[in-house]
Scaffold this motif. Structure first.
Motif, PDB file in Angstrom:
ATOM      1  N   ARG A  31       0.825  -1.205   0.000  1.00  0.00           N
ATOM      2  CA  ARG A  31       0.000   0.000   0.000  1.00  0.00           C
ATOM      3  C   ARG A  31       0.862   1.259   0.000  1.00  0.00           C
ATOM      4  NH1 ARG A  31      -4.163  -2.189   4.654  1.00  0.00           N
ATOM      5  NH2 ARG A  31      -5.509  -3.463   3.281  1.00  0.00           N
ATOM      6  N   ALA A  32       1.963   1.232   0.774  1.00  0.00           N
ATOM      7  CA  ALA A  32       2.845   2.402   0.799  1.00  0.00           C
ATOM      8  C   ALA A  32       3.507   2.619  -0.555  1.00  0.00           C
ATOM      9  CB  ALA A  32       3.905   2.229   1.887  1.00  0.00           C
ATOM     10  N   ALA A  33       3.924   1.533  -1.200  1.00  0.00           N
ATOM     11  CA  ALA A  33       4.530   1.661  -2.527  1.00  0.00           C
ATOM     12  C   ALA A  33       3.517   2.165  -3.545  1.00  0.00           C
ATOM     13  CB  ALA A  33       5.116   0.316  -2.962  1.00  0.00           C
ATOM     14  N   ARG A  34       2.279   1.661  -3.489  1.00  0.00           N
ATOM     15  CA  ARG A  34       1.257   2.127  -4.426  1.00  0.00           C
ATOM     16  C   ARG A  34       0.913   3.592  -4.179  1.00  0.00           C
ATOM     17  NH1 ARG A  34      -4.569  -0.696  -4.295  1.00  0.00           N
ATOM     18  NH2 ARG A  34      -4.494   0.345  -2.273  1.00  0.00           N
ATOM     19  N   ARG A  35       0.885   3.986  -2.906  1.00  0.00           N
ATOM     20  CA  ARG A  35       0.592   5.389  -2.591  1.00  0.00           C
ATOM     21  C   ARG A  35       1.689   6.295  -3.149  1.00  0.00           C
ATOM     22  NH1 ARG A  35       1.283   5.210   2.477  1.00  0.00           N
ATOM     23  NH2 ARG A  35      -0.691   4.115   2.831  1.00  0.00           N
ATOM     24  N   LEU A  36       2.950   5.892  -3.003  1.00  0.00           N
ATOM     25  CA  LEU A  36       4.057   6.699  -3.533  1.00  0.00           C
ATOM     26  C   LEU A  36       4.024   6.752  -5.050  1.00  0.00           C
ATOM     27  CD1 LEU A  36       6.652   8.307  -3.165  1.00  0.00           C
ATOM     28  CD2 LEU A  36       7.909   6.143  -3.013  1.00  0.00           C
ATOM     29  N   ALA A  47      10.815   4.954   4.256  1.00  0.00           N
ATOM     30  CA  ALA A  47      11.547   5.394   3.061  1.00  0.00           C
ATOM     31  C   ALA A  47      10.657   5.516   1.842  1.00  0.00           C
ATOM     32  CB  ALA A  47      12.689   4.421   2.764  1.00  0.00           C
ATOM     33  N   LEU A  48       9.440   5.008   1.896  1.00  0.00           N
ATOM     34  CA  LEU A  48       8.536   5.081   0.752  1.00  0.00           C
ATOM     35  C   LEU A  48       7.825   6.429   0.742  1.00  0.00           C
ATOM     36  CD1 LEU A  48       7.167   1.432   0.841  1.00  0.00           C
ATOM     37  CD2 LEU A  48       8.425   2.486  -1.037  1.00  0.00           C
ATOM     38  N   ALA A  49       8.576   7.478   0.470  1.00  0.00           N
ATOM     39  CA  ALA A  49       8.046   8.840   0.432  1.00  0.00           C
ATOM     40  C   ALA A  49       8.996   9.686  -0.406  1.00  0.00           C
ATOM     41  CB  ALA A  49       7.918   9.419   1.841  1.00  0.00           C
ATOM     42  N   TRP A  50       8.471  10.782  -0.956  1.00  0.00           N
ATOM     43  CA  TRP A  50       9.309  11.689  -1.738  1.00  0.00           C
ATOM     44  C   TRP A  50      10.344  12.384  -0.867  1.00  0.00           C
ATOM     45  CZ3 TRP A  50      10.176  12.051  -6.711  1.00  0.00           C
ATOM     46  CH2 TRP A  50       9.218  11.619  -7.630  1.00  0.00           C
ATOM     47  N   SER A  51       9.997  12.648   0.371  1.00  0.00           N
ATOM     48  CA  SER A  51      10.921  13.289   1.301  1.00  0.00           C
ATOM     49  C   SER A  51      10.520  12.889   2.708  1.00  0.00           C
ATOM     50  CB  SER A  51      10.874  14.817   1.153  1.00  0.00           C
ATOM     51  OG  SER A  51      11.711  15.440   2.104  1.00  0.00           O
TER      52      SER A  51
END
Length: 703
Positions: A441-446, A482-486
């Motif tokens: 889910r975190a990867a899909r959100r990113l 770490a699954l975020a732009w910043s």
């Protein structure tokens, strides 16, 4: 410390025989301890203890009276003089990438008439800095000399961003800790024309709309092998250098041989050496350097020289437990007859935070300052040319955000193995579906979050220190964060609200500026590599041993390019780095590797950091008794002292964040107590950078 410096101006005679100052009168100025490579109108100097073979200048033939066309290459470069001339002609036509394609680690400066081009590297280990000065632009490969030149003060906002978001280029921008001194981003070149400046990229940027063509995994690994072999060969074929004038040998000492006495005096051993930690990166370089075939002047075409064995240095930390497996693997690898194995044992005197008061002033702050003494003791037992495996993790491993890149390319099946590995790492009591679903889910959100939206969300969350995670205890926690732009750095929780607010404004400003946006995984991976390369550069300065050169081939341009060609589906697999390096060694004819080769070793470093913090707690409390960071409005001293005591008692706090704070405070104190300047001459600056203190006690940051 070695650096180059030059400038470009409208003036036709500038710098070497008649520098024009602000009042227009002719005055001279030059860097201290410099070697002039070429003079007016756009002079260039090499400063420091460069070896003769590390400074090469080639010139293209031009008609009499025509502008000069020349190329200077400083560092270890595997190109021949003819290849340098071909590259000079290619750069004359605008093909800057040719200047960065040779094996080795170096800085290239091209002068074509009044146009000067300085090419930085891809990783950021050899950066380029510039600043406006005297109706023109001065440039250098170190920021402190330029800060001295313009008598710069500290950029407190940049220090705040460096502590709050160290891996976010959007927060750091092109700034440095010195006001007015700018940094050229990795993969870019600085072009000067009669004082005017332009920063341009020389690498192609991948499209967001269309996935890049996938390289065959076998061919991609072969490319990494060829690049590593050429990188090692460039160092082995360079002229050998014996250490310079050494202190007198005190004679026989009980329990110490000649090599031990040499290391105690801080002098390296003549010849070629390498780290041998038992890990995959250092072992790969050591085995390649010891058995690389086809080198001239060697027995049967093997080895580092005729009858010469490669010195392999293993560091044995007597204060920490749990690294016995690494030592056994290092001893098994060192059984190779082409290796001479030396084990450097050290106790509390080599823990992190040891001997903080004895280090030199570095160009910039970096976390490696608190472990400089630890590395210096190991490197003092090394060779005049010493290989280190730094950068392999950032160059070869897959950043967790690359999972979002796979989803953008509709390659969902490649997520199965890395997500399953994270679930196994959580232990037998972890829910079988919670971890895979959370990561997916975190990867899909990113993957579905745009660059602007991601930065705006990060800017909105940054000022709220209560939202920060308490600690990243497990691999799954670290991957999800770490699954975020910043994301905020580990030291952000101890910064003041004003400092975090200013960094938040920086992120908001970056979100609305036009930018060549990359895929999130690729962008985060490049930012992490730049962060590590900058830390490696400062480590070389902080732990420098006289007459020694450290070589980190994994940070070379051609190795970074070859690694970027690796398919993402290959990168994200568990144990990908060890598997890639195993195939690299197999392609070079090396097959016998000890059991457990490539096992991760980060837990040992974390344990040593906690022991070092506990041992050096009185010194650290004294360091933050009246910190300069508090005078700058970045931290509250009481809060940091409380965190240091809590971490020493075992509370799960991010040790990396405390190391960032300690190293920055330490660097500020060394900068304030610094004496002298980098420049001499009748027009030299009257005062050094940040003269008279860091900031007034009442200085506060405005959001």
């Amino acid at each position: 410390m070695r650096w180059l410096v030059g400038w470009s101006s409208i003036a036709a005679s500038f710098g070497t025989v008649g520098a024009v100052g602000s009042q227009g009168e002719g005055r001279t100025i030059q860097p201290v301890g410099s070697q002039l490579l070429w003079g007016d109108p756009d002079p260039l100097w090499a400063v420091g203890d460069w070896r003769p073979d590390e400074v090469r200048v080639v010139t293209a033939a031009t008609p009499k009276g025509a502008p000069a066309i020349r190329l200077a290459v400083l560092g270890c470069c595997g190109a021949t003089d003819e290849q340098l001339r071909i590259g000079l002609l290619a750069a004359r036509g605008g093909a800057l990438r040719h200047l960065t394609a040779w094996p080795g680690s170096y800085t290239a400066v091209v002068q074509i008439g009044r146009r000067v081009t300085v090419a930085g590297d891809l990783a950021g280990a050899r950066p380029v800095f510039h600043t406006p000065w005297a109706n023109g632009t001065a440039y250098a490969t170190a920021a402190l000399p330029l800060a001295d030149l313009i008598e710069a003060q500290l950029d407190i906002g940049h220090l705040a961003a460096l502590l709050a978001c160290p891996e976010s280029p959007e927060a750091l921008g092109d700034g440095t800790p010195y006001e007015g001194v700018k940094r050229v981003p990795p993969g870019h070149a600085l072009i000067l024309r009669e004082g005017s400046r332009e920063v341009t990229g020389y690498e192609a940027v991948a499209s967001l709309a269309v996935a890049a063509p996938q390289t065959d995994p076998v061919s991609a690994v072969e490319g990494v092998r060829d690049a590593l072999v050429e990188a090692v060969r460039a160092r082995l074929t360079a002229p050998r250098h014996a250490p310079g004038t050494l202190p007198p040998d005190p004679g026989p000492v009980p329990g110490m041989g000649p090599a031990d006495r040499r290391a105690a005096r801080g002098a390296p051993v003549p010849g070629i050496g390498a780290d041998l930690s038992g890990g995959s990166a250092s072992a790969t370089l050591a085995l390649l350097a010891a058995g690389l075939p086809g080198l001239p002047g060697t027995v049967l075409g093997h080895g580092t020289g005729a009858g010469e064995r490669l010195l392999a240095v293993t560091f044995n930390d007597l204060s920490a437990q749990g690294h016995e497996g690494e030592l056994e693997r290092a001893r098994a690898i060192a059984a190779n007859p082409r290796l001479h194995h030396v084990v450097v044992a050290a106790g509390e005197e080599a823990l992190p935070y040891a001997a903080l008061e004895s280090g030199p002033l570095t160009d910039e702050p970096a976390p490696s300052l608190v472990v400089a003494e630890r590395h210096r003791r190991r490197l003092a037992a090394g060779s005049a040319d010493h290989f280190v495996g730094h950068g392999a993790r950032q160059v070869l491993d897959a950043h967790p955000a690359r999972l979002a890149d796979l989803l953008m390319d509709r390659r969902r099946r490649h997520l199965l193995r890395p997500v399953a590995a994270l679930a196994r790492a959580e232990g037998p009591f972890a829910h079988s579906l919670s971890v895979p679903l959370s990561v997916y889910r975190a990867a899909r959100r990113l993957a579905r979050t745009s660059y602007r939206t991601g930065l705006e969300e990060a800017a909105g969350l940054l000022p709220d220190a209560n939202r920060f995670a308490p600690d990243l205890d497990t691999p799954a926690d670290a991957s999800l964060a770490a699954l975020a732009w910043s994301r905020p750095g580990p030291a952000a929780r101890w910064l003041t609200g004003e400092a975090l607010a200013e960094v938040s404004v920086r992120l908001q400003g970056a979100a609305i500026r036009p930018a060549s946006v990359q895929r999130p995984g690729e962008a985060r991976a490049r930012a992490a590599l730049a962060r590590h390369a900058a830390d490696q550069r400062i480590l070389e300065q902080a732990a420098e041993v006289r007459s020694q050169r450290l070589h980190a081939p994994f940070l070379d341009n051609q190795v970074v390019r070859a690694a970027r060609a690796l398919p993402e589906s290959l990168r994200v697999q568990p144990g990908a780095r060890a598997a890639i390096l195993r195939r690299v060694l197999a392609g070079a004819g090396i097959h016998d590797l000890p059991p457990g080769w490539g096992a991760p070793s980060q837990a040992t470093a974390n344990a040593a950091g906690r022991i070092g913090l506990r041992t050096a707690l009185p010194e650290l409390i004294a360091l933050f008794d009246a910190p300069l960071l508090a005078d700058a409005g970045l931290i509250e001293a009481r809060v940091v002292r409380k965190a240091l005591r809590a971490a020493s008692e075992g509370e799960p706090l991010p040790l990396d964040g405390l190391a960032d704070l300690a190293s920055t405070e330490l660097w500020l104190r060394r900068l304030v107590t610094r004496r002298g300047t980098c420049w001499t001459g009748t027009a030299a600056p009257r005062r050094r950078a940040v003269a008279g203190g860091v900031v007034p006690a009442h200085r506060t940051l405005q959001p």
